[in-house]
Scaffold this motif. Structure first.
Motif, short mmCIF file in Angstrom:
data_model
loop_
_atom_site.label_atom_id
_atom_site.label_comp_id
_atom_site.label_asym_id
_atom_site.label_seq_id
_atom_site.Cartn_x
_atom_site.Cartn_y
_atom_site.Cartn_z
N THR A 89 -23.35 22.39 -36.99
CA THR A 89 -23.53 22.05 -35.58
C THR A 89 -23.01 20.63 -35.40
O THR A 89 -23.40 19.72 -36.13
N THR A 102 -22.80 17.93 -32.51
CA THR A 102 -23.40 17.76 -31.19
C THR A 102 -23.32 16.32 -30.69
O THR A 102 -23.46 15.37 -31.44
N SER A 152 -25.61 14.68 -28.17
CA SER A 152 -26.85 15.02 -27.47
C SER A 152 -27.76 13.81 -27.36
O SER A 152 -28.74 13.68 -28.10
N THR A 160 -29.03 19.19 -25.40
CA THR A 160 -27.84 19.85 -25.94
C THR A 160 -28.08 20.30 -27.37
O THR A 160 -27.72 21.42 -27.76
N LYS A 161 -28.69 19.46 -28.16
CA LYS A 161 -28.95 19.82 -29.57
C LYS A 161 -29.94 20.97 -29.66
O LYS A 161 -29.80 21.86 -30.51
N ALA A 175 -27.99 24.08 -29.02
CA ALA A 175 -27.04 24.35 -30.09
C ALA A 175 -27.75 24.83 -31.35
O ALA A 175 -27.27 25.73 -32.05
N GLU A 222 -25.54 19.49 -40.06
CA GLU A 222 -25.49 18.82 -38.76
C GLU A 222 -24.58 17.60 -38.79
O GLU A 222 -24.61 16.81 -39.73
N ASP A 275 -23.70 14.47 -36.11
CA ASP A 275 -24.12 13.81 -34.88
C ASP A 275 -22.97 12.98 -34.32
O ASP A 275 -22.49 12.05 -34.97
N ALA A 311 -21.18 21.30 -29.49
CA ALA A 311 -21.95 21.29 -28.24
C ALA A 311 -21.94 19.91 -27.61
O ALA A 311 -22.22 18.90 -28.27
#
Length: 255
Positions: free
Chosen positions: A5, A7, A9, A14-15, A18, A31, A33, A55
């Protein structure tokens, strides 16, 4: 194959969306970020078997510029991308198209897309509490559908998404958080700001030219010292009330 993922966010909506979608694609999701300004995003490299849920929130119908530049630095090498635009129940306009073109240029294969609703990050009365349990169940179902589609069509072409070019113009909003007299100078807001708009040496200051009005600083302040101008917020809320009144559904786009 690895699942990621990726993201942007700042306030978590959003996270949250997702994470629920990506959990349906497989276990051991990694993940990344996109809200850490000091990160060298060119270090991230993927392979063709990887699946990346990318996302972003929709800011004025566009992808946040910081997210665009950070995604563009990655080495996709044909990895599959599942696009997600998250918006506060108004509209997402050109967000998915801009995200698709950004990722395609970085070498991703954009195999599916989702538009999801989350609580508005500025005017939280709009889409309050979303994604709610029903939204999360819908996103999980979307994830299962995407997984099935990828298994049936491992070399699927790029998904078609809504949007037009040239993209909708967006120059930010005048609502910029500022620190009040209760600011204790702890610097948590400066550390958390995705674009470095708050100097660590003077966390009571906000560079309004750099600030993207993501509202993260308000959320992380331990003494609620950072706020928006109340009159401007009320005026903006009134202008959005009609266009945000209708309940928007989450949407799935497959090849």
């Amino acid at each position: 194959m690895s699942i990621y993922t990726i993201t942007f966010s700042p306030t978590g909506g959003t996270k949250k969306a997702a994470d629920r979608l990506s959990a349906a694609l497989g276990p051991c999701v990694q993940e990344i970020d996109l809200t850490v300004p000091g990160t060298d995003y060119s270090q991230f490299s993927f392979c063709a078997d990887d699946i990346c849920v990318v996302a972003v929130p929709s800011y004025g119908g566009r992808v946040p510029a910081a997210a665009v530049s950070r995604l563009a630095a990655m080495e996709a090498n044909g990895a599959k991308a599942v696009l997600m635009a998250v918006y506060g129940n108004r509209a997402y306009e050109d967000t998915l198209l801009e995200l698709k073109e950004t990722l395609t240029q970085a070498g991703f294969c954009c195999a599916a897309a989702v538009a999801a609703v989350a609580e508005h990050s500025v005017m939280r009365q709009f889409a309050s509490g979303r994604p709610n349990q029903q939204d999360l169940e819908t996103l999980e179902q979307f994830g299962r559908q995407i997984k099935e589609d990828l298994e049936k069509n491992p070399s699927s072409a790029h998904v078609d998404v809504p949007g037009t070019t040239p993209y909708r113009e967006y120059h930010g909003i005048p609502l910029k958080p500022k620190a009040g007299e209760t600011c204790i100078g702890c610097g948590q807001c400066a550390q958390a700001c995705p674009v470095g708009a708050i100097p660590a040496e003077d966390p009571s200051f906000t560079n309004t030219e750099t600030c993207i009005s993501c509202m993260r600083c308000i959320g992380v302040c331990p003494v609620q010292a950072r706020t928006l101008d109340a009159a401007m917020l009320a005026g903006a809320s009134q202008r959005l009330e009609q266009v945000c009144a209708e309940f928007k559904e989450n949407e799935l786009f497959l090849n």
